[in-house]
Design a protein around this motif. Structure first.
Motif, PDB file in Angstrom:
ATOM      1  N   LEU A 224       0.809  -1.213   0.000  1.00  0.00           N
ATOM      2  CA  LEU A 224       0.000   0.000   0.000  1.00  0.00           C
ATOM      3  C   LEU A 224       0.842   1.264   0.000  1.00  0.00           C
ATOM      4  CD1 LEU A 224      -2.936  -0.838   2.430  1.00  0.00           C
ATOM      5  CD2 LEU A 224      -3.057  -0.439  -0.014  1.00  0.00           C
ATOM      6  N   CYS A 225       2.147   1.131   0.058  1.00  0.00           N
ATOM      7  CA  CYS A 225       2.999   2.314   0.202  1.00  0.00           C
ATOM      8  C   CYS A 225       4.167   2.234  -0.768  1.00  0.00           C
ATOM      9  CB  CYS A 225       3.491   2.435   1.635  1.00  0.00           C
ATOM     10  SG  CYS A 225       4.471   3.900   1.968  1.00  0.00           S
ATOM     11  N   SER A 226       4.040   2.877  -1.913  1.00  0.00           N
ATOM     12  CA  SER A 226       5.134   2.909  -2.872  1.00  0.00           C
ATOM     13  C   SER A 226       6.000   4.131  -2.613  1.00  0.00           C
ATOM     14  CB  SER A 226       4.597   2.949  -4.308  1.00  0.00           C
ATOM     15  OG  SER A 226       3.913   4.164  -4.542  1.00  0.00           O
ATOM     16  N   ASP A 227       7.186   4.141  -3.200  1.00  0.00           N
ATOM     17  CA  ASP A 227       8.102   5.265  -3.006  1.00  0.00           C
ATOM     18  C   ASP A 227       7.925   6.332  -4.068  1.00  0.00           C
ATOM     19  OD1 ASP A 227      10.496   4.501  -0.855  1.00  0.00           O
ATOM     20  OD2 ASP A 227       9.398   2.802  -1.640  1.00  0.00           O
ATOM     21  N   ILE A 228       7.486   5.941  -5.261  1.00  0.00           N
ATOM     22  CA  ILE A 228       7.207   6.941  -6.293  1.00  0.00           C
ATOM     23  C   ILE A 228       6.348   6.318  -7.384  1.00  0.00           C
ATOM     24  CG2 ILE A 228       9.242   6.480  -7.733  1.00  0.00           C
ATOM     25  CD1 ILE A 228       9.469   9.549  -8.107  1.00  0.00           C
ATOM     26  N   TYR A 229       5.447   7.120  -7.933  1.00  0.00           N
ATOM     27  CA  TYR A 229       4.587   6.725  -9.050  1.00  0.00           C
ATOM     28  C   TYR A 229       4.808   7.764 -10.144  1.00  0.00           C
ATOM     29  CZ  TYR A 229       0.235   5.180 -11.413  1.00  0.00           C
ATOM     30  OH  TYR A 229      -0.684   4.702 -12.313  1.00  0.00           O
ATOM     31  N   LEU A 230       5.301   7.312 -11.288  1.00  0.00           N
ATOM     32  CA  LEU A 230       5.630   8.212 -12.396  1.00  0.00           C
ATOM     33  C   LEU A 230       4.727   7.934 -13.586  1.00  0.00           C
ATOM     34  CD1 LEU A 230       9.536   8.034 -12.248  1.00  0.00           C
ATOM     35  CD2 LEU A 230       8.103   9.922 -11.463  1.00  0.00           C
ATOM     36  N   LYS A 231       4.319   9.008 -14.237  1.00  0.00           N
ATOM     37  CA  LYS A 231       3.561   8.910 -15.484  1.00  0.00           C
ATOM     38  C   LYS A 231       4.403   9.532 -16.591  1.00  0.00           C
ATOM     39  CE  LYS A 231      -0.155  11.130 -18.011  1.00  0.00           C
ATOM     40  NZ  LYS A 231      -1.078  12.270 -17.997  1.00  0.00           N
ATOM     41  N   PHE A 232       4.685   8.744 -17.628  1.00  0.00           N
ATOM     42  CA  PHE A 232       5.530   9.198 -18.722  1.00  0.00           C
ATOM     43  C   PHE A 232       4.667   9.689 -19.888  1.00  0.00           C
ATOM     44  CE2 PHE A 232       8.038   6.504 -16.093  1.00  0.00           C
ATOM     45  CZ  PHE A 232       9.328   6.990 -16.157  1.00  0.00           C
ATOM     46  N   TYR A 233       5.315  10.341 -20.831  1.00  0.00           N
ATOM     47  CA  TYR A 233       4.604  10.828 -22.006  1.00  0.00           C
ATOM     48  C   TYR A 233       4.692   9.860 -23.179  1.00  0.00           C
ATOM     49  CZ  TYR A 233       4.367  15.194 -19.438  1.00  0.00           C
ATOM     50  OH  TYR A 233       4.119  16.134 -18.471  1.00  0.00           O
ATOM     51  N   SER A 234       5.484   8.796 -23.020  1.00  0.00           N
ATOM     52  CA  SER A 234       5.535   7.761 -24.060  1.00  0.00           C
ATOM     53  C   SER A 234       5.793   6.413 -23.399  1.00  0.00           C
ATOM     54  CB  SER A 234       6.644   8.058 -25.081  1.00  0.00           C
ATOM     55  OG  SER A 234       7.917   7.731 -24.570  1.00  0.00           O
ATOM     56  N   THR A 235       5.194   5.361 -23.966  1.00  0.00           N
ATOM     57  CA  THR A 235       5.377   4.014 -23.438  1.00  0.00           C
ATOM     58  C   THR A 235       6.816   3.552 -23.593  1.00  0.00           C
ATOM     59  OG1 THR A 235       3.085   3.489 -24.028  1.00  0.00           O
ATOM     60  CG2 THR A 235       4.542   1.634 -23.596  1.00  0.00           C
ATOM     61  N   LYS A 236       7.471   3.976 -24.677  1.00  0.00           N
ATOM     62  CA  LYS A 236       8.853   3.574 -24.931  1.00  0.00           C
ATOM     63  C   LYS A 236       9.780   4.024 -23.815  1.00  0.00           C
ATOM     64  CE  LYS A 236      12.596   4.043 -28.305  1.00  0.00           C
ATOM     65  NZ  LYS A 236      13.021   4.675 -29.578  1.00  0.00           N
ATOM     66  N   GLU A 237       9.632   5.280 -23.372  1.00  0.00           N
ATOM     67  CA  GLU A 237      10.485   5.786 -22.296  1.00  0.00           C
ATOM     68  C   GLU A 237      10.174   5.062 -20.981  1.00  0.00           C
ATOM     69  OE1 GLU A 237      11.346  10.378 -23.743  1.00  0.00           O
ATOM     70  OE2 GLU A 237       9.625   9.961 -22.453  1.00  0.00           O
ATOM     71  N   ARG A 238       8.892   4.803 -20.744  1.00  0.00           N
ATOM     72  CA  ARG A 238       8.515   4.072 -19.537  1.00  0.00           C
ATOM     73  C   ARG A 238       9.160   2.694 -19.503  1.00  0.00           C
ATOM     74  NH1 ARG A 238       3.630   1.235 -18.173  1.00  0.00           N
ATOM     75  NH2 ARG A 238       3.913   0.214 -20.200  1.00  0.00           N
ATOM     76  N   ASP A 239       9.079   1.978 -20.624  1.00  0.00           N
ATOM     77  CA  ASP A 239       9.604   0.620 -20.682  1.00  0.00           C
ATOM     78  C   ASP A 239      11.121   0.597 -20.559  1.00  0.00           C
ATOM     79  OD1 ASP A 239       7.050  -0.279 -20.950  1.00  0.00           O
ATOM     80  OD2 ASP A 239       7.170  -0.667 -23.098  1.00  0.00           O
ATOM     81  N   GLU A 240      11.796   1.573 -21.152  1.00  0.00           N
ATOM     82  CA  GLU A 240      13.263   1.620 -21.055  1.00  0.00           C
ATOM     83  C   GLU A 240      13.700   1.784 -19.604  1.00  0.00           C
ATOM     84  OE1 GLU A 240      17.129   4.205 -22.642  1.00  0.00           O
ATOM     85  OE2 GLU A 240      15.133   4.586 -23.476  1.00  0.00           O
ATOM     86  N   LEU A 241      13.020   2.656 -18.891  1.00  0.00           N
ATOM     87  CA  LEU A 241      13.351   2.864 -17.488  1.00  0.00           C
ATOM     88  C   LEU A 241      13.034   1.619 -16.665  1.00  0.00           C
ATOM     89  CD1 LEU A 241      14.366   5.413 -15.849  1.00  0.00           C
ATOM     90  CD2 LEU A 241      12.039   5.572 -15.010  1.00  0.00           C
ATOM     91  N   TYR A 242      11.911   0.986 -16.979  1.00  0.00           N
ATOM     92  CA  TYR A 242      11.491  -0.222 -16.256  1.00  0.00           C
ATOM     93  C   TYR A 242      12.548  -1.319 -16.370  1.00  0.00           C
ATOM     94  CZ  TYR A 242       8.872  -4.540 -15.341  1.00  0.00           C
ATOM     95  OH  TYR A 242       8.478  -5.764 -14.879  1.00  0.00           O
ATOM     96  N   TYR A 243      12.975  -1.606 -17.585  1.00  0.00           N
ATOM     97  CA  TYR A 243      13.914  -2.707 -17.780  1.00  0.00           C
ATOM     98  C   TYR A 243      15.297  -2.379 -17.221  1.00  0.00           C
ATOM     99  CZ  TYR A 243      10.417  -5.056 -20.585  1.00  0.00           C
ATOM    100  OH  TYR A 243       9.269  -5.673 -20.983  1.00  0.00           O
TER     101      TYR A 243
END
Length: 840
Positions: A224-243
Motif C-alpha cells: 500500500l505504500c510505494s516510493d514513487i509513481y511516475l507517469k511518462f509521455y511515451s510508453t517507450k520511455e517508460r519501458d526503457e526505465l522499467y527494464y
C-alpha cells in the motif's frame, strides 16, 4: 506583482499544479509571500502561493485566516509592481503579492495561463496549458548538482509527471548507475526525489487513464505504500526505465506474476488479504491513483446482529455475484433496461470503484481530496459515509450504488472511521451532526470492527469462495460472454481497449473522454482468462502436513477415530473389503486444468522416515533436499543428464529414475542427513535402459526393482545385479505407474494406452488386462479410475468389475491412498480432487 480580480466563492478545484512558492529554494531570502490589498487597509499576510492551471491560491500561514482563490479567467490584469502599494487599476479589488526573486517568472506564467483560461473551448484551453508546461520543461533539464555522488553516470533523462491522489507534478526523471531521481519543476513536495536502485524491491508497470504510461516503484514489501509513481509521455520511455531498474532486481519477472502469487495463496503461504493486495498491484491498482484505487470485496452481509457468526454461511455475501446482481428484484429492472438499451450495452450506470467512492470512505482522513474533487464542498450530510449498515443496504437496494470496499476495511488503522480532525461535515435530516461512522451492533469499537472484518476475510467460508469474486474482478468473468452470463457488464469506457483516446481529433471530445475515464472508474487489468482455482482450505491443507490423517482433520463433522487406528494387516484387509462402499467426504475444484498427479506434499517428492527432510525430484535434472526445521534447501544431487521423473527411498538408499534412460541407486554417507549440513552421496549401482524411465517401484522386501519406460517397456531387475531379469512390452505408450503386489508375486502397471496390466513376476505371463487410467491395489483387488469418470473395483482373479462408483465428470487421471488404506484422493480432467473414505 499586482493581480486585479473579482473574488470568487471559496473553493478548490482538481487542477494541475505548476508552481508552489512555499517550496522554492531561495537562499538567504524569505521563503514566504506577502499579500495585501491596495484598496483596503489590510496588514501584510505571509503564506504560500500556488499557481494552478485555472487559478491562483494563496494559503496564509495563519490557519485562522481564510484561503484566497483567484480564478485566472476573472482577472482584469496581471503585472509587476515596482513600488509597494502602487495601484495600477482604478476599479475592483487589487491584491499585491511579493515573491522574493521570482516575480518576473511568475508574471510570465500567469499571463500565459490567463490567455489559456479565456479560451472558449475546453480542449483548446487544455492544449495551451499543456503547451506551456512542455515549453517550460523543454527549456530546462535535470540539475546534475543533485546527484548523490560526483562519480554517477547518467543512463537516461526524460520528462514525466509524479502521480499522487488527484495531483500530478511535472518534472524531469534521471536514472544513473546508482539512483533514480525525479526533479519536480515546482520543487514540490521536495526539490528532488532520490531512490537508490539497490534498495528497490519491486516495480510495476501501470496504466494511467487506461494507457500504458505509468511506473510505480516500491522499496518495501508494503503493497500500500510505494516510493514513487511516475507517469511518462511515451510508453517507450517508460519501458526503457522499467527494464533498466529490473536489472537490479533478482528474479523480478519470475516473482511478480499472478500465477506465482496464486500458488502461494492456494497453499496457504499468504493470506487472503495479502493475495488481494498482490492482485490489485498486478492489475494496476495503486493508492496514488484514486481512479484505480485497490478494490476489496464486501464479504459480510450481516450488519444487524449483536453477535457475528462466522460459522454460518448466511452471515456472508454471495461472492459469486457482483454487487449489482445480489438483489434479484433490482437485477430484473437492470436487465430490462439492458435489453432495451442501444449499443453499446452496459448493465450498470456506475462502477464498483471510482475516486468518488474511495473518498466517500476516506473523507474523515483525507478531507482535502474530497474538497478538491467536489469544488470545495463536502457532500450532503445524509449522503456521507454515516453508517456501515446503511451503506451495505444502499449497495443492495440503491438504483445506482454498486460499490465494493477498499483495503482499509481489512487493515489495522481505524482512523478513517473516526472524525479525529473535528470536521464540520454537516447535519443530517434528523438533526444529528455527522461525526464517527456508525458501526454494526457486533462491533464494540472501530478497532474491534476491523479485527472482525479481517477474521471474516480469512475465515473458512471466504477462503473457499474468494476465487469466485476474483473471477469477476480480475478473471475470466470480467469481460466477454462470461461477464454477460454473470451480470457483470459495465460501461465500455471502463475497460482497457474500450476507447482509443489518441485517435480522437476533437480536443473537447478527447478531454471529455479522459475526464470520464478518470472519474467514472476503471476496471482492473485482466489477470486470468480461465477459471481461478479454489484455495486449499485449512482442513484439506492438512493432507500435505502429515503422512497419516485423522478423520477430524479431513471433516469436522466426522468422529475422530483414525488417530487411534492400528496399522495391522487386519485393518488394511477390512478397508479393502469395504472398498465398494466408498463415501464422498469433500470435493475441491482447486486447479485450472486437468489434475495429472497426487502426492502428499509436492509432486515427485517424498519425506524421509524421520519427518525432517523432504526430497524432491525435478525436471531440471536434479534432486533437491529441503530441511523442514530450517525452511530452506539443504542439498542438491546432480546425478542425471535429463529430467528426474521418479524417486524412491528405502533403507538409507535413494533410487532415482530419469529420462536419460537410467535408474541409479545412491547411498548417503553422512552420519545424519537431517542435520543442517551438506551431505555426500555415493553411487552404488546404475541400471541402463533403451528409453527414458518414467516410473519405478521396489518390492516389499527391497530385493526387486520394477521400472516403466516412455516407450511402454516394463523391466524387472534384481537389485544385486545390473542385468535385467525380464523385459516386457506390455503397453503401447508411456508407462505412468508400476507397483508390486504385497506378496511380490505380481506387478501391476498402467500406461497412456489406458490399459491396466497385471504381470506374473516369475514367468512374465500376462495375468489380466483392464481399461484404467490410474489405480491402487492390495494384490487381489484393484480400485481404478478410467475415461468414464467412474471408480471401478476389480476382482483380478475373475477380471470382473464388482462395483462402480460415480466420481468425476470426466476421466479420472490420478489416485492416491494412504498407508492405512482408509483415505483415497482422486483427481480428474474436470479439475477437481475428491476425498473418499470406505464405510465400515
Amino acid at each position: 506583482m499586482a493581480v486585479k480580480c473579482t473574488i470568487p466563492a471559496r473553493n478548490e478545484l482538481n487542477e494541475t499544479r505548476y508552481m508552489d512558492t512555499s517550496h522554492f529554494r531561495v537562499p538567504e531570502l524569505l521563503q514566504s509571500v506577502y499579500l495585501h490589498s491596495c484598496s483596503h487597509s489590510i496588514e501584510r499576510t505571509s503564506g504560500s502561493l500556488k499557481i494552478c492551471s485555472k487559478s491562483i491560491i494563496f494559503e496564509p500561514d495563519d490557519a485562522v485566516k481564510p484561503i484566497l482563490k483567484i480564478l485566472l479567467k476573472d482577472c482584469k490584469g496581471i503585472g509587476a509592481v515596482e513600488e509597494r502599494g502602487h495601484n495600477p487599476f482604478t476599479d475592483g479589488v487589487t491584491f499585491q503579492l511579493e515573491v522574493p526573486g521570482k516575480t518576473e517568472d511568475i508574471v510570465q506564467i500567469l499571463l500565459q495561463l490567463h490567455r489559456a483560461s479565456c479560451l472558449d473551448k475546453l480542449g483548446d484551453q487544455t492544449a495551451m496549458v499543456a503547451a506551456i508546461l512542455q515549453s517550460r520543461l523543454a527549456r530546462t533539464c535535470f540539475d546534475k548538482n543533485s546527484f548523490q555522488h560526483v562519480t554517477e553516470n547518467p543512463h537516461m533523462e526524460c520528462v514525466a509527471e509524479m502521480v499522487s491522489p488527484l495531483v500530478t507534478n511535472a518534472g524531469h526523471v534521471c536514472i544513473t548507475d546508482c539512483n533514480l531521481y525525479f526533479q519536480p519543476m515546482n520543487s514540490y513536495p521536495d526539490s528532488v526525489v532520490q531512490i537508490g536502485l539497490h534498495s528497490v524491491r519491486r516495480i510495476y508497470k501501470r496504466r494511467h487513464g487506461l494507457r500504458p504510461l505509468g511506473l510505480e516503484v516500491f522499496c518495501t514489501e508494503n503493497d500500500l505504500c510505494s516510493d514513487i509513481y511516475l507517469k511518462f509521455y511515451s510508453t517507450k520511455e517508460r519501458d526503457e526505465l522499467y527494464y533498466y531498474i529490473a536489472t537490479f532486481l533478482e528474479n523480478h519477472i519470475v516473482e511478480c506474476t499472478a500465477e506465482s502469487y496464486m500458488l502461494q495463496w492456494q497453499r496457504g503461504h499468504i493470506s487472503n488479504y495479502q493475495y488481494l493486495l498482490h492482485l490489485n498491484n498486478l492489475a494496476d491498482r495503486s493508492v496514488n491513483d484514486l481512479s484505480q484505487y485497490p478494490v476489496f470485496p464486501w464479504v459480510i452481509s450481516d450488519y444487524s446482529s449483536t453477535q457475528l457468526d462466522l460459522l454460518n454461511p448466511a452471515s456472508f455475501r454471495d461472492l459469486s455475484k457482483p454487487i449489482g446482481a445480489l438483489n434479484t428484484e433490482r437485477l430484473e429492472r437492470l436487465l430490462e433496461r439492458y435489453r432495451d438499451m442501444p449499443e453499446p450495452h452496459f448493465m450498470y450506470g456506475s462502477h464498483y470503484s471510482s475516486p468518488g467512492y474511495v473518498l466517500f470512505y476516506l473523507v474523515r482522513v483525507a478531507p482535502e481530496h474530497m474538497l478538491c474533487l467536489q469544488n470545495g464542498r463536502f457532500d450532503q450530510a445524509d449522503r456521507m459515509f454515516n453508517s456501515v449498515g446503511e451503506t451495505w443496504k444502499n449497495c443492495l437496494e440503491g438504483g445506482t450504488d454498486f460499490k465494493e470496499l477498499i483495503p482499509e476495511f481489512y487493515g489495522s488503522d481505524s482512523s478513517f472511521l473516526k472524525n479525529l480532525l473535528g470536521l464540520n461535515l454537516g447535519r443530517r435530516q434528523g438533526g444529528g451532526r455527522v461525526e464517527n461512522v456508525e458501526l454494526p451492533p457486533w462491533a464494540s469499537d472501530p478497532d474491534d470492527f476491523l479485527e472482525k472484518m479481517r477474521l471474516a476475510l480469512e475465515c473458512q467460508y471466504v477462503s473457499e469462495h474468494l476465487h469466485e469474486w476474483i473471477d469477476l474482478i480480475f478473471g475470466f468473468k470480467q469481460r466477454g460472454s462470461e461477464a454477460v452470463a454473470a451480470h457483470n457488464v459495465f460501461h465500455p469506457f471502463t475497460y482497457e481497449g474500450g476507447v482509443d483516446c489518441d485517435s480522437i481529433e476533437d480536443p473537447d471530445q478527447k478531454i471529455a473522454m479522459l475526464t470520464q475515464i478518470l472519474e467514472f472508474g476503471q476496471t482492473p487489468r485482466q489477470l486470468f482468462v480461465t477459471p481461478h482455482p479454489q484455495r486449499i482450505t485449512p482442513r484439506f491443507h492438512n493432507l500435505s502436513a502429515t503422512p497419516s490423517l485423522s478423520s477430524s482433520e479431513l471433516s469436522p463433522m466426522s468422529p475422530s477415530m483414525e488417530s487411534f487406528e492400528d496399522l495391522t494387516e487386519e485393518s488394511k484387509k477390512m478397508a479393502w473389503s469395504n472398498m465398494n462402499k466408498l463415501a464422498l467426504q469433500s470435493c475441491h475444484k482447486i486447479h485450472k486444468e486437468a489434475v495429472t498427479g497426487i502426492a502428499v506434499a509436492l509432486s515427485s517428492c517424498l519425506m524421509l522416515p524421520d519427518d525432517k527432510i523432504v526430497v524432491c525430484s525435478s525436471w531440471d535434472n536434479n534432486v533437491y533436499f529441503y530441511s523442514i526445521a530450517y525452511g530452506r534447501r539443504q542439498d542438491t544431487l546432480m546425478g542425471h543428464d535429463d529430467a528426474v521423473s521418479h524417486i524412491c527411498w528405502r533403507d538409507d538408499k535413494l533410487y532415482t529414475a530419469s529420462w536419460d534412460s537410467t535408474v541409479k541407486i545412491w547411498k548417503c554417507v553422512a552420519d545424519d542427513i537431517s542435520s543442517n549440513k551438506r551431505t555426500q552421496f555415493d553411487l552404488l549401482a546404475e541400471f541402463e535402459h533403451e528409453a527414458g524411465v518414467n516410473t519405478l517401484d521396489l518390492s516389499p522386501a527391497g530385493t526387486l526393482l520394477a521400472t516403466g519406460t516412455k516407450e511402454g517397456t516394463l523391466t524387472l531387475w534384481d537389485i544385486a545385479s545390473p542385468l535385467p531379469l525380464n523385459q516386457l512390452t506390455c503397453h503401447s505408450g508411456k508407462i505412468h505407474q508400476v507397483a508390486f503386489s504385497p506378496d511380490s508375486r505380481h506387478i501391476l502397471s498402467v500406461g497412456e494406452d489406458s490399459c491396466l496390466v497385471v504381470t506374473d513376476v516369475q514367468t512374465g505371463m500376462l495375468i489380466a488386462t483392464v481399461h484404467a487410467e490410474c489405480f491402487c491395489w492390495d494384490g487381489n483387488t484393484v480400485l481404478s479410475g478410467g475415461m468414464s469418470g467412474d471408480l471401478s473395483v476389480w476382482d483380478l482373479l475373475s477380471s470382473k468389475v464388482i462395483h462402480k462408483i460415480p466420481a468425476h465428470s470426466g476421466a479420472v487421471t490420478c489416485m492416491w491412498m494412504n498407508e492405512q488404506c482408509s483415505t483415497i484422493i482422486t483427481g480428474g480432467v474436470d479439475k477437481q480432487i475428491i476425498l473418499w473414505k470406505p464405510e465400515y
